[in-house]
Enzyme design. Structure first.
Site, short mmCIF file in Angstrom:
data_model
loop_
_atom_site.label_atom_id
_atom_site.label_comp_id
_atom_site.label_asym_id
_atom_site.label_seq_id
_atom_site.Cartn_x
_atom_site.Cartn_y
_atom_site.Cartn_z
N GLU A 39 -10.31 -4.97 -6.28
CA GLU A 39 -11.25 -5.60 -5.34
C GLU A 39 -10.79 -7.01 -5.00
O GLU A 39 -10.36 -7.75 -5.88
CB GLU A 39 -12.65 -5.73 -5.95
CG GLU A 39 -13.49 -4.51 -5.85
CD GLU A 39 -14.89 -4.77 -6.40
OE1 GLU A 39 -15.30 -5.95 -6.48
OE2 GLU A 39 -15.56 -3.80 -6.76
N HIS A 130 0.03 -3.92 20.32
CA HIS A 130 0.94 -2.81 20.62
C HIS A 130 0.76 -2.33 22.07
O HIS A 130 1.73 -2.02 22.75
CB HIS A 130 0.69 -1.67 19.64
CG HIS A 130 1.44 -0.43 19.98
ND1 HIS A 130 2.81 -0.38 20.03
CD2 HIS A 130 1.00 0.81 20.32
CE1 HIS A 130 3.18 0.84 20.37
NE2 HIS A 130 2.11 1.57 20.55
N LYS A 192 12.13 8.57 24.08
CA LYS A 192 12.05 8.77 22.61
C LYS A 192 11.01 9.83 22.29
O LYS A 192 9.99 9.91 22.96
CB LYS A 192 11.65 7.42 21.99
CG LYS A 192 11.29 7.43 20.52
CD LYS A 192 10.92 6.01 20.05
CE LYS A 192 9.43 5.82 19.86
NZ LYS A 192 9.06 4.51 19.29
N THR A 223 10.30 0.93 10.48
CA THR A 223 11.40 1.60 9.78
C THR A 223 12.75 1.22 10.41
O THR A 223 13.80 1.44 9.81
CB THR A 223 11.27 3.13 9.85
OG1 THR A 223 11.40 3.53 11.22
CG2 THR A 223 9.93 3.60 9.31
#
Ligand code: R5P
Length: 307
Positions: A39, A130, A192, A223
């Site tokens: 916590e 984004h 992609k 990544t």
């Protein structure tokens, strides 16, 4: 206390201090700790009653902990009677889950945005979400900043002849188009696919890249597979060299190796999240950009009504 009071969360205190210096703001001490069971416990250690308070906390890795810390700091500030609470979120985690891609998925970005409003945050300053569509997920005022000028200054310094700007996927096309316009360079795009989470496959290069220095621009690298895949595809399509510039370096272990092994020569990213110190990564400081935004916002009248 000066006009602007800043609390550094635990995600990027160096950036928070740099913003405070650039904005001539007061730093407010806050302790963030964890109980043995995990916590989070926070405590604001100075008086913030009546303050125009800015909590700087990118919700980067570990995303859930950083988000919770931000929520708890906001609650503590509200309880301590700050006049206005602004969350400064240089990198907004969960942003990639802005839509339900498949039945049964959560719209996680919207959930994260709702949590911020629920804990009494009055407004948000975010950098390069984004997707611009995510702006509508916030029920509270949002100042959405871009780091174009800061990134472009570094890229111009690279002096790359025969430059082409490349988006590594369709989602990043608008950013790449802005950079291409500013640098008077042609635009290309890599198509992609994502066969599964955290795997990216470049399937096609659209645009003329043969003989050119290609700069792949993106909102983030995680990544590194998106940029590595794009670089491989560009080199196979005849690019002379490949470089990369992305805003958020949320790079997982091995990502920089993956990117450079794919042939990427120069890499630049902002310090929106604490960056790995690596000579291959050129850091683009963004404290000045955020400080200017805070100084501009600090002039606005605080809210008269609380939710
Ligand atoms: C995805 O749409 C984003 O704009 C980035 O391209 C992506 O998140 C990068 O992730 P990774 O480095 O894991 O490929």
């Amino acid at each position: 206390m000066k006009n602007i009071a800043i609390i550094a969360g635990d995600a990027n205190p160096d950036l928070a201090r740099a913003i405070a210096r650039a904005a001539d703001a007061t730093m407010i001490a806050a302790a963030v700790a964890a109980f043995a069971d995990g916590e989070t416990r926070v405590r604001i250690e100075s008086d913030v009653r009546g303050a125009d308070l800015y909590i700087v906390q990118p919700t980067s890795t570990p995303v859930n902990e950083r988000l919770m810390t931000l929520a708890l700091l906001a609650d503590a500030a509200r309880a301590a009677d700050a006049a206005r609470i602004t969350a400064v979120i240089p990198y907004f985690g969960y942003a990639r889950q802005d839509v339900r891609n498949r039945p049964g998925e959560a719209r996680s970005a919207g959930v994260a945005a709702r949590i911020l409003a629920l804990v009494g945050i009055d407004r948000v300053v975010a950098l390069e979400l984004h997707s611009p569509a995510l702006e509508s997920a916030f029920a509270i005022p949002l100042a959405h900043l871009r780091a174009d000028e800061e990134m472009l200054a570094v890229i111009r310094g690279w002096n790359l002849p025969d430059l082409a700007i490349v988006s590594p996927d369709a989602g990043g096309a608008k950013r790449a188009q802005r950079y291409a316009g500013a640098l008077a360079a042609p635009l290309a795009l890599v198509a992609k696919t994502r066969p599964r989470d955290d795997v990216a496959v470049a399937v096609q290069v659209l645009g003329e890249v043969r003989g050119r220095a290609c700069l792949v621009v993106d909102d983030m690298a995680s990544t590194g597979r998106t940029i590595a895949g794009a670089a491989q595809a560009l080199l196979e399509a005849g690019a002379r060299e490949v470089h990369a510039a992305f805003v958020h370096a949320v790079v997982a272990p091995g990502a920089l190796d993956r990117i450079t092994s794919a042939g990427v020569q120069r890499i630049a990213a902002t310090d929106s999240v604490p960056c790995v110190r690596d000579p291959r990564l050129e850091i683009v400081p963004i404290a000045g950009l955020l400080a200017n935004a805070l100084v501009g916002l600090a002039g606005e009248a605080p809210p008269t009504q609380r939710r």
